[in-house]
Design an enzyme around this catalytic site. Structure first.
Site, mmCIF file in Angstrom:
data_model
loop_
_atom_site.group_PDB
_atom_site.id
_atom_site.type_symbol
_atom_site.label_atom_id
_atom_site.label_comp_id
_atom_site.label_asym_id
_atom_site.label_seq_id
_atom_site.Cartn_x
_atom_site.Cartn_y
_atom_site.Cartn_z
ATOM 1 N N PRO A 120 0.879 -1.212 -0.013
ATOM 2 C CG PRO A 120 -0.809 -1.453 1.772
ATOM 3 C CD PRO A 120 0.422 -2.155 1.089
ATOM 4 C CB CYS A 121 1.391 3.624 -2.584
ATOM 5 S SG CYS A 121 -0.447 4.270 -3.146
ATOM 6 C CD GLN A 122 -3.064 4.085 0.907
ATOM 7 O OE1 GLN A 122 -2.325 3.346 0.909
ATOM 8 N NE2 GLN A 122 -4.535 3.681 0.693
#
Length: 430
Positions: A120-122
């Site tokens: 996940p890139c957040q």
């Protein structure tokens, strides 16, 4: 020979879709979000029925003529791929390995050729770090790459593709990426990373992503060269065959034949059923702002500055940051601005360019900007669909990456590589 792959942190399956289109066989998709898992399962059935020339059953589902359970019943009991709904962690990883091993056995394969996916890139996003004075350095999502590496160490694929946002390169002042490079090196892989833009792959969207490609040490591989695709298509080629909608409306009938771009990019075919062309409701205040933003763009090609709005329309006191929070998708441009998951919260950043419709994008319009074909169905609520779309890798971009990976595996002599870097520690290509 058919090559197989495992997709980690699979989301709605945009990256996986590109590899399937290039002939790769999926072994497993691992994803924690239950809505995305259903989307992956529905797409799995689509590919199975298409292969068996029984695709009419899938379109019956899209038309609401059969239930999801009835659709899933079309899969054989000993299916040769699996969608695993689990969060990847120290506690779950052995169970995930067991399910993958069982599926490999069903495929009568002992090896995995390619590993794909991206944590996940957040945690790495520039926006996220701007709101966190500590740069999110203690966010546990920063360390999910270590779980990814465990899959590399167990299955030893010849090649892997790791996708993420550009912010991963600078997170923690570059320490995070250096740690990633070091652990991959210790696991037996050479790597290189480059910031690629989806617009160079025929996607009508500016979307910059880090694509890290790794290969086993000893293999004579390199980072493939990607030549930009040139065209004269406009964003309007994505939108103009869809029926006009007011806020809160939906429609399941195309208004015109598909455009050349839709056909060429395989976003729409003559057999497709229009689904999820559905919009959200907007309050009167937002509608008035939309009207101003649309007129400003269509007449003057200027973006709305929030601080320039009449005071009676402002609902935020911050007049110094995020002043482009209301943004029209330019139909007469060759690309949209970047689609992100925030579209699930509101549509202000993705306003339809029509001054007659005056609304934000529908689910299907957002999916098209991400290059998902119309036969791709997103399970869950409208909000869940928007989230899946905003987080996805554009399938057209993924297909081009998969094509290069295939040539790597086949040792295609026509494949061109990026130049080697003199400093082996500096693994990022710009």
């Amino acid at each position: 020979m058919t090559y197989n792959f495992i997709d980690l942190f699979a989301g709605a399956g945009g990256l996986s879709e590109g590899f399937i289109r290039r002939g790769f066989t999926p072994v497993a998709h691992v994803e924690m979000d239950p809505n995305a898992v259903l989307t992956l399962k529905t797409r799995m059935v689509y590919h199975h029925l298409k292969k068996k020339k029984k695709i009419t059953h899938y379109f019956k589902y899209l038309k609401g003529e059969i239930t999801r359970d009835e659709l899933y019943a079309k899969l054989p009991q000993d299916k040769d791929e699996v969608v695993i709904n689990k969060e990847i962690s120290d506690q779950s990883i052995d169970e995930i390995f067991a399910e993958i091993d069982k599926t490999l056995n069903n495929q009568e394969r002992q090896t995995v050729d390619v590993l794909i996916g991206g944590p996940p890139c957040q945690a790495y996003s520039l926006v996220g770090r701007a709101r966190d004075p500590y740069g999110k350095e203690n966010d546990p999502r920063n360390y999910l790459y270590r779980q990814y590496v465990k899959f590399l160490e167990k299955y030893q694929p010849n090649v892997f593709v790791f996708e993420n946002v550009p912010g991963i390169l600078n997170a923690g002042k570059g320490i995070l990426f250096n740690d990633i490079a070091k652990i991959l090196d210790e696991s037996g892989y050479k790597i290189k990373a480059k910031i690629l833009n989806a617009v160079d792959f025929g996607v009508l969207q500016q979307r910059r992503r880090v694509i890290l490609i790794g290969w086993k040490k000893g293999l004579q591989y390199g980072y493939p060269k990607f030549k930009p695709i040139e065209h004269n298509y406009l964003v309007n080629d994505l939108l103009k065959d869809l029926p006009p909608l007011n806020p809160g409306e939906s429609d399941d009938r195309y208004s015109t034949d598909p455009t050349e771009y839709l056909l060429k990019s395989k976003l729409r075919s003559k057999d497709d059923v229009l689904t999820q062309h559905i919009t959200r409701m907007h309050n009167n205040n937002d509608l008035e702002i939309y009207k101003i933003a649309i007129e400003l763009w269509n007449k003057e090609k200027k973006r709305l500055n929030y601080a320039d709005l009449p005071p009676r329309l402002r609902t935020h006191k911050n007049l110094e940051a995020f002043l482009d929070r209301f943004k029209v998708v330019g139909a007469d441009l060759q690309h949209s601005h970047t689609m992100v998951a925030h579209i699930a919260k509101d549509g202000h950043y993705y306003i339809h360019p029509s001054d007659i419709q005056r609304r934000s994008l529908s689910v299907r319009e957002a999916a098209r900007i991400q290059s998902f074909p119309d036969n791709y169905f997103f399970e869950g609520s409208r909000t869940a669909a928007f989230t899946q779309i905003g987080n996805a890798v554009p399938p057209l971009m993924a297909e081009n990456i998969a094509e290069k990976v295939l040539k790597l595996l086949e040792n295609d002599v026509s494949l061109e590589f990026e130049e080697e870097l003199e400093d082996t520690q500096q693994q990022v290509l710009f």
